[in-house]
Design a protein around this motif. Structure first.
Motif, mmCIF file in Angstrom:
data_model
loop_
_atom_site.group_PDB
_atom_site.id
_atom_site.type_symbol
_atom_site.label_atom_id
_atom_site.label_comp_id
_atom_site.label_asym_id
_atom_site.label_seq_id
_atom_site.Cartn_x
_atom_site.Cartn_y
_atom_site.Cartn_z
ATOM 1 N N TYR A 46 -7.005 2.284 -2.942
ATOM 2 C CA TYR A 46 -6.072 1.411 -2.234
ATOM 3 C C TYR A 46 -6.784 0.794 -1.032
ATOM 4 C CZ TYR A 46 -2.462 3.735 -4.970
ATOM 5 O OH TYR A 46 -1.703 4.230 -5.996
ATOM 6 N N CYS A 57 -0.385 -4.907 -1.245
ATOM 7 C CA CYS A 57 -0.501 -4.104 -2.473
ATOM 8 C C CYS A 57 -1.833 -4.356 -3.176
ATOM 9 C CB CYS A 57 0.651 -4.405 -3.414
ATOM 10 S SG CYS A 57 2.285 -4.195 -2.672
ATOM 11 N N LYS A 156 -2.085 5.879 -0.902
ATOM 12 C CA LYS A 156 -1.507 4.729 -0.206
ATOM 13 C C LYS A 156 -1.504 4.902 1.303
ATOM 14 C CE LYS A 156 1.423 3.074 -3.952
ATOM 15 N NZ LYS A 156 2.802 2.690 -4.364
ATOM 16 N N GLN A 185 0.897 -1.136 1.725
ATOM 17 C CA GLN A 185 0.928 -0.536 0.396
ATOM 18 C C GLN A 185 2.316 0.049 0.103
ATOM 19 O OE1 GLN A 185 -1.304 -0.682 -1.902
ATOM 20 N NE2 GLN A 185 -3.166 -1.315 -0.826
ATOM 21 N N CYS A 188 5.479 -1.508 -3.180
ATOM 22 C CA CYS A 188 4.685 -2.285 -4.125
ATOM 23 C C CYS A 188 5.269 -2.136 -5.522
ATOM 24 C CB CYS A 188 3.229 -1.807 -4.130
ATOM 25 S SG CYS A 188 2.391 -2.059 -2.554
#
Length: 266
Positions: A46, A57, A156, A185, A188
């Motif tokens: 991520y 995202c 995340k 994040q 998403c």
């Protein structure tokens, strides 16, 4: 008139142009991580922070190829419009990574289909492979260079202690950590959903025509717009590459007025 989906595609394509900053002179010397093992970096990461970007995202996925020392990196992102419901589209952008010197595997070259300037250096600055990593990329122009730094996490969320450690590492290498944007994040949408359109730009998609065809199913107007943007990007790049102007100072705070340029760096 373009539909909401078409506008989203153009925003996604154009938004990637600002994932770096421009500076005069040669690329800075950034120390690669000693003892780096690329096979341990493989898999999904991520993106927690990245230079000058408005993406949401955003993930990277590193995979091996059949060729020794060659890997693929896939960027997947999903975009929001004015804080409304996210568009039902995945944007997938795949490039290639090559280890130039096996003795220094943390220093590689990366090439993406829409980069009219060619390959860029790709340096793994530090990672523990299981929780965090920091990447630095730089591309040389005629009288300048453009750079991008990325902080990655296997989850995340990333503990502040790791974020601070990596930002300090960048600062120690002469890279301003305050150029990095925080990437959300949260909330998403699931990737590969049954609805919407997947936009895939792969290593063999180099021409503006092929890029337009990749999104043709969203409507002829948006595909034509994508082709125009790619060609405009080539024109802007050549103008910048031949210029001696200081690309770090602009009235709007951006490194250069490249709103029509379609060039993504990881």
């Amino acid at each position: 008139m373009l539909s909401l989906s078409a506008i989203g595609v153009l925003l996604a394509l154009c938004g990637g142009a600002f994932s770096h900053t421009y500076h005069l002179g040669a690329c800075p010397v950034v120390e690669p991580m000693p003892g780096f093992e690329m096979n341990k970096l493989l898999g999904v990461w991520y993106v927690i922070q990245k230079t000058s970007t408005a993406s949401h995202c955003l993930t990277y996925n590193y995979t091996k190829t059949d060729e020794p020392g060659k890997y693929e990196i896939e960027q997947v992102s999903q975009h929001f419009i004015l804080g409304l419901t996210p568009l039902k589209h995945d944007y997938r952008y795949t490039g290639t990574l090559r280890v130039i010197d096996p003795a220094v595997p943390a220093r590689m070259k990366v090439n993406f289909p829409l980069s009219v300037a060619g390959s860029a250096s790709y340096t793994v600055v530090m990672t523990d492979y299981t929780s965090h990593a920091v990447i630095f990329t730089c591309q040389k122009l005629a009288f300048a260079h453009r750079r991008s730094a990325t902080i990655l996490s296997r989850t995340k969320d990333l503990d502040r202690i790791y974020v601070d450690k990596m930002r300090s590492k960048l600062a120690a290498n002469g890279i301003d950590p305050y150029d990095l944007s925080i990437i959300s994040q949260t909330e998403c949408p699931a990737q590969n959903g049954s609805e919407g359109v997947n936009i895939n730009i792969e290593p063999d998609t180099f021409s503006s025509h092929n890029i337009g065809q990749a999104v043709r199913k969203t409507g002829s107007a948006i595909a034509d717009g994508v082709e125009y943007v790619v060609e405009a990007g080539k024109t802007v790049y050549h103008k910048v590459a031949d210029s001696k102007e200081d690309l770090t100072e602009t009235p709007n705070g951006r490194s250069h007025s490249l709103k029509d340029e379609v060039e993504w760096l990881p």
